[in-house]
Design a protein around this motif. Structure first.
Motif, short mmCIF file in Angstrom:
data_model
loop_
_atom_site.label_atom_id
_atom_site.label_comp_id
_atom_site.label_asym_id
_atom_site.label_seq_id
_atom_site.Cartn_x
_atom_site.Cartn_y
_atom_site.Cartn_z
N ALA A 192 0.84 -1.20 0.00
CA ALA A 192 0.00 0.00 0.00
C ALA A 192 0.87 1.25 0.00
O ALA A 192 2.06 1.21 0.32
N PRO A 193 0.29 2.41 -0.36
CA PRO A 193 1.07 3.64 -0.45
C PRO A 193 1.69 4.03 0.89
O PRO A 193 1.22 3.64 1.96
N GLU A 218 -11.85 13.13 -0.82
CA GLU A 218 -10.44 12.76 -0.94
C GLU A 218 -10.06 11.70 0.09
O GLU A 218 -9.28 10.78 -0.20
N THR A 271 -11.47 8.39 -1.01
CA THR A 271 -10.68 7.88 -2.12
C THR A 271 -9.36 7.31 -1.62
O THR A 271 -8.89 6.24 -2.09
N LEU A 272 -8.76 7.99 -0.67
CA LEU A 272 -7.49 7.52 -0.11
C LEU A 272 -7.66 6.15 0.53
O LEU A 272 -6.81 5.26 0.38
N LEU A 301 -10.09 3.87 -0.16
CA LEU A 301 -10.37 2.87 -1.19
C LEU A 301 -9.11 2.50 -1.96
O LEU A 301 -8.94 1.34 -2.36
N ASP A 302 -8.22 3.46 -2.16
CA ASP A 302 -6.97 3.18 -2.88
C ASP A 302 -6.07 2.23 -2.12
O ASP A 302 -5.17 1.61 -2.71
N ALA A 303 -6.28 2.11 -0.81
CA ALA A 303 -5.46 1.20 -0.01
C ALA A 303 -5.77 -0.26 -0.33
O ALA A 303 -4.95 -1.14 -0.09
N THR A 306 -5.76 -2.67 -2.87
CA THR A 306 -5.15 -2.79 -4.19
C THR A 306 -5.62 -4.00 -4.99
O THR A 306 -5.18 -4.21 -6.11
N THR A 319 -3.01 5.19 5.20
CA THR A 319 -3.56 6.47 4.72
C THR A 319 -3.04 7.67 5.49
O THR A 319 -3.13 8.80 5.00
#
Length: 296
Positions: free
Chosen positions: A7-8, A20, A23-24, A26-28, A30, A45
């Motif tokens: 993850a980021p 935002e 979205t952050l 949900l982006d986790a 992958t 996050t």
């Protein structure tokens, strides 16, 4: 969770807007198999734990995410984007021959459905002459608490997950429909004691009866299979066939968690494996556990 390590990196300054932040989060996730805990999400996050928890709850309520004892994962709404069907195609493929066999063997209407919030969502329907009398359709929905399909799947969720899906009030569709959460939880307990068999007679539509069992994976129910007839249908006679079909679908979808499989019997001998077969005496004892005739 090996996938969670990709993850980021943590952000020092979380984005200010709710969109935002959602979205952050949900982006986790992958991939569809990624499972993250609350602590994972907060760490990946950079959001405060309380903020992450509040947003996760909202995403679960809106079906963007799902939550169980294994953590959070992408939900049906997220998986349906871009033409993805949330794994429904694989479920239909695994269950299709079993539905046809059930229908041919019994002459009743066979259903396949998944949970969709507080409802069941019908993926398949196989029926004979009685099919037009059953007011269900592929792509349609029905309340989970009033259907045998829904109750069969709800029985394998944690009580708090059931409450979160259904909310506080249960609509009564007929005078037989369960109308209180406490009563529903008692019924779900009886279903578990019956090794997953759920029944309903006239709870959704007068004159319609149903028996169902859940297709289960390592993390809980993924779908349900049912047989439907009129209110006079002796469902107890076909209940073992439904249980066997659901078990076989589970083994097909999740072979790594299934016990060693025996060769499948011919249709005329359609029955659970010997170690799981139910004698009439065993089935009668299971059904007698209810102590109440009105739900049967």
């Amino acid at each position: 969770m090996s996938e969670s390590t990709a993850a980021p990196a943590v952000r020092r300054d979380p984005p200010p807007s709710m969109v935002e932040r959602m979205t952050l989060i949900l982006d986790a996730f992958t991939g569809r198999s990624v499972r993250l805990t609350l602590e994972d999400v907060a760490r990946h996050t950079g959001l405060p734990r309380s903020t992450a928890h509040r947003i996760l709850d909202q995403l679960v309520r809106q079906r963007w995410l799902e939550h169980n004892s294994y953590g959070y994962a992408l939900g049906p709404r997220a998986l349906s984007l871009g033409g993805r069907d949330g794994g429904h195609g694989k479920i239909r493929e695994a269950a299709a021959p079993l539905l046809h066999e059930l229908q041919i063997t019994t002459g009743l209407v066979a259903h396949l459905a998944v949970l969709d919030g507080a409802h069941v969502f019908y993926l398949d329907k196989v029926g004979g002459r009685f099919a037009s009398s059953v007011p269900s359709r592929v792509g349609g929905r029905a309340p989970a608490h009033s259907t045998a399909l829904g109750k069969a799947m709800l029985a394998w969720l944690e009580p708090e997950q059931v409450d979160a899906r259904l909310g506080g009030a249960l609509n009564r569709l007929t005078n037989r429909t369960i109308g209180e959460l406490a009563t529903l939880h008692q019924e779900l307990h009886r279903i578990r004691r019956r090794r997953g068999l759920a029944f309903e007679r006239g709870e959704t539509f007068p004159g319609i009866a149903c028996v169902a069992a859940a297709i289960r994976g390592p993390e809980g129910p993924v779908a349900g299979i049912s047989l439907v007839g009129d209110i006079r249908t002796p469902l107890e006679n076909v209940a073992p066939l439904v249980a066997a079909a659901a078990r076989e679908a589970s083994q097909t979808l999740f072979p790594s968690t299934a016990p060693a499989r025996r060769p499948r019997a011919r249709r005329a001998e359609f029955a659970p494996p010997a170690e799981d077969s139910w004698s009439p005496e065993t089935l009668n004892r299971l059904l007698a556990m209810d102590g109440r005739g009105e739900w049967m």
